[in-house]
Write a protein that holds these residues in place. Structure first.
Motif, PDB file in Angstrom:
ATOM      1  N   TRP A  40       0.838  -1.200   0.000  1.00 33.78           N
ATOM      2  CA  TRP A  40       0.000   0.000   0.000  1.00 33.78           C
ATOM      3  C   TRP A  40       0.871   1.248   0.000  1.00 33.78           C
ATOM      4  O   TRP A  40       0.646   2.180  -0.775  1.00 33.78           O
ATOM      5  CB  TRP A  40      -0.923  -0.027   1.219  1.00 33.78           C
ATOM      6  CG  TRP A  40      -1.655   1.250   1.464  1.00 33.78           C
ATOM      7  CD1 TRP A  40      -2.854   1.619   0.940  1.00 33.78           C
ATOM      8  CD2 TRP A  40      -1.229   2.345   2.279  1.00 33.78           C
ATOM      9  NE1 TRP A  40      -3.201   2.877   1.379  1.00 33.78           N
ATOM     10  CE2 TRP A  40      -2.213   3.344   2.207  1.00 33.78           C
ATOM     11  CE3 TRP A  40      -0.108   2.586   3.069  1.00 33.78           C
ATOM     12  CZ2 TRP A  40      -2.118   4.555   2.881  1.00 33.78           C
ATOM     13  CZ3 TRP A  40      -0.008   3.784   3.745  1.00 33.78           C
ATOM     14  CH2 TRP A  40      -1.003   4.750   3.652  1.00 33.78           C
ATOM     15  N   LEU A  41       1.891   1.272   0.862  1.00 34.02           N
ATOM     16  CA  LEU A  41       2.772   2.439   0.972  1.00 34.02           C
ATOM     17  C   LEU A  41       3.563   2.661  -0.312  1.00 34.02           C
ATOM     18  O   LEU A  41       3.531   3.761  -0.879  1.00 34.02           O
ATOM     19  CB  LEU A  41       3.745   2.261   2.140  1.00 34.02           C
ATOM     20  CG  LEU A  41       4.805   3.360   2.273  1.00 34.02           C
ATOM     21  CD1 LEU A  41       4.159   4.692   2.645  1.00 34.02           C
ATOM     22  CD2 LEU A  41       5.880   2.950   3.269  1.00 34.02           C
ATOM     23  N   PHE A  42       4.276   1.657  -0.779  1.00 35.79           N
ATOM     24  CA  PHE A  42       5.149   1.837  -1.936  1.00 35.79           C
ATOM     25  C   PHE A  42       4.359   2.091  -3.215  1.00 35.79           C
ATOM     26  O   PHE A  42       4.767   2.909  -4.044  1.00 35.79           O
ATOM     27  CB  PHE A  42       6.106   0.660  -2.097  1.00 35.79           C
ATOM     28  CG  PHE A  42       7.117   0.590  -0.988  1.00 35.79           C
ATOM     29  CD1 PHE A  42       7.903   1.694  -0.663  1.00 35.79           C
ATOM     30  CD2 PHE A  42       7.273  -0.564  -0.251  1.00 35.79           C
ATOM     31  CE1 PHE A  42       8.828   1.648   0.367  1.00 35.79           C
ATOM     32  CE2 PHE A  42       8.194  -0.628   0.791  1.00 35.79           C
ATOM     33  CZ  PHE A  42       8.976   0.485   1.096  1.00 35.79           C
ATOM     34  N   LYS A  43       3.227   1.429  -3.354  1.00 39.74           N
ATOM     35  CA  LYS A  43       2.391   1.696  -4.527  1.00 39.74           C
ATOM     36  C   LYS A  43       1.854   3.125  -4.469  1.00 39.74           C
ATOM     37  O   LYS A  43       1.830   3.832  -5.473  1.00 39.74           O
ATOM     38  CB  LYS A  43       1.227   0.708  -4.604  1.00 39.74           C
ATOM     39  CG  LYS A  43       0.383   0.925  -5.847  1.00 39.74           C
ATOM     40  CD  LYS A  43      -0.732  -0.070  -5.976  1.00 39.74           C
ATOM     41  CE  LYS A  43      -1.452   0.222  -7.290  1.00 39.74           C
ATOM     42  NZ  LYS A  43      -2.776  -0.295  -7.333  1.00 39.74           N
ATOM     43  N   GLY A  44       1.440   3.555  -3.289  1.00 35.21           N
ATOM     44  CA  GLY A  44       0.948   4.917  -3.133  1.00 35.21           C
ATOM     45  C   GLY A  44       2.012   5.957  -3.396  1.00 35.21           C
ATOM     46  O   GLY A  44       1.759   6.985  -4.040  1.00 35.21           O
ATOM     47  N   LEU A  45       3.219   5.717  -2.921  1.00 31.07           N
ATOM     48  CA  LEU A  45       4.305   6.663  -3.171  1.00 31.07           C
ATOM     49  C   LEU A  45       4.681   6.712  -4.654  1.00 31.07           C
ATOM     50  O   LEU A  45       5.010   7.780  -5.176  1.00 31.07           O
ATOM     51  CB  LEU A  45       5.539   6.289  -2.334  1.00 31.07           C
ATOM     52  CG  LEU A  45       5.406   6.482  -0.827  1.00 31.07           C
ATOM     53  CD1 LEU A  45       6.626   5.915  -0.102  1.00 31.07           C
ATOM     54  CD2 LEU A  45       5.195   7.948  -0.476  1.00 31.07           C
ATOM     55  N   ALA A  46       4.614   5.576  -5.318  1.00 24.59           N
ATOM     56  CA  ALA A  46       4.990   5.507  -6.735  1.00 24.59           C
ATOM     57  C   ALA A  46       3.918   6.105  -7.647  1.00 24.59           C
ATOM     58  O   ALA A  46       4.246   6.699  -8.680  1.00 24.59           O
ATOM     59  CB  ALA A  46       5.266   4.061  -7.132  1.00 24.59           C
ATOM     60  N   THR A  47       2.651   5.962  -7.268  1.00 26.52           N
ATOM     61  CA  THR A  47       1.572   6.379  -8.169  1.00 26.52           C
ATOM     62  C   THR A  47       0.747   7.539  -7.631  1.00 26.52           C
ATOM     63  O   THR A  47      -0.125   8.044  -8.340  1.00 26.52           O
ATOM     64  CB  THR A  47       0.608   5.204  -8.423  1.00 26.52           C
ATOM     65  OG1 THR A  47      -0.027   4.849  -7.196  1.00 26.52           O
ATOM     66  CG2 THR A  47       1.336   4.008  -9.027  1.00 26.52           C
TER      67      THR A  47
END
Length: 167
Positions: A40-47
């Motif tokens: 959730w965190l890394f996908k949110g930061l990336a997108t």
């Protein structure tokens, strides 16, 4: 010697269908909670899109994992008192006490996650303090699960190594 190892008869003491529920299911659920939280965190930061459904899956896996940790603790205490694998009053018993203490910390850490995560505004990323609490408790909880899992494996399969450390 042709005799089976002392741990080989433990499956006859606990029905084989219960073993995965009490030994492995909470590990899988809490691993999934950790993975989905950081996904959730890394996908949110990336997108720049933080999906609540992924975060909801984290909460579900954590809650379900916590239920099975408590059940696992109850079965572990029963087994330790009965001496199925290792007894609390045996030379290796101190490791059971350490494992029980770490398991209690797991319950506290994941309970903190569930308590803090319910306070979130509409989206978790809107409150950095709660978000950091959630990320930190998932990381610490996962490290505790890994430690308890390793210790449990050592008690059952590698007791000779633990004896070198005073057990």
């Amino acid at each position: 010697s042709c005799a089976a190892p002392s741990w080989s008869n433990r499956a006859t003491r606990m029905p084989s269908v219960l073993h995965p529920l009490f030994v492995h299911l909470h590990i899988a659920l809490l691993l999934m909670a950790f993975m989905t939280m950081y996904y959730w965190l890394f996908k949110g930061l990336a997108t720049s899109i933080f999906e609540n459904r992924i975060y909801s899956l984290t909460r579900f896996n954590t809650a379900a994992g916590l239920v099975f940790v408590v059940l696992s603790m109850a079965v572990g205490i029963r087994d330790g008192l009965a001496g199925y694998v290792v007894s609390f009053n045996s030379p290796l018993g101190k490791w059971l006490y350490i494992k029980a203490a770490l398991a209690t910390l797991i319950v506290l850490v994941y309970s903190t996650f569930l308590w803090q995560s319910r306070k979130k505004p509409r989206y978790l990323q809107e409150d950095p303090k709660i978000m950091v609490w959630c990320l930190a408790t998932q990381l610490v909880g996962f490290l505790l699960v890994a430690a308890v899992t390793t210790l449990g494996t050592m008690i059952v399969f590698y007791a000779h190594i633990l004896r070198r450390f005073g057990g």
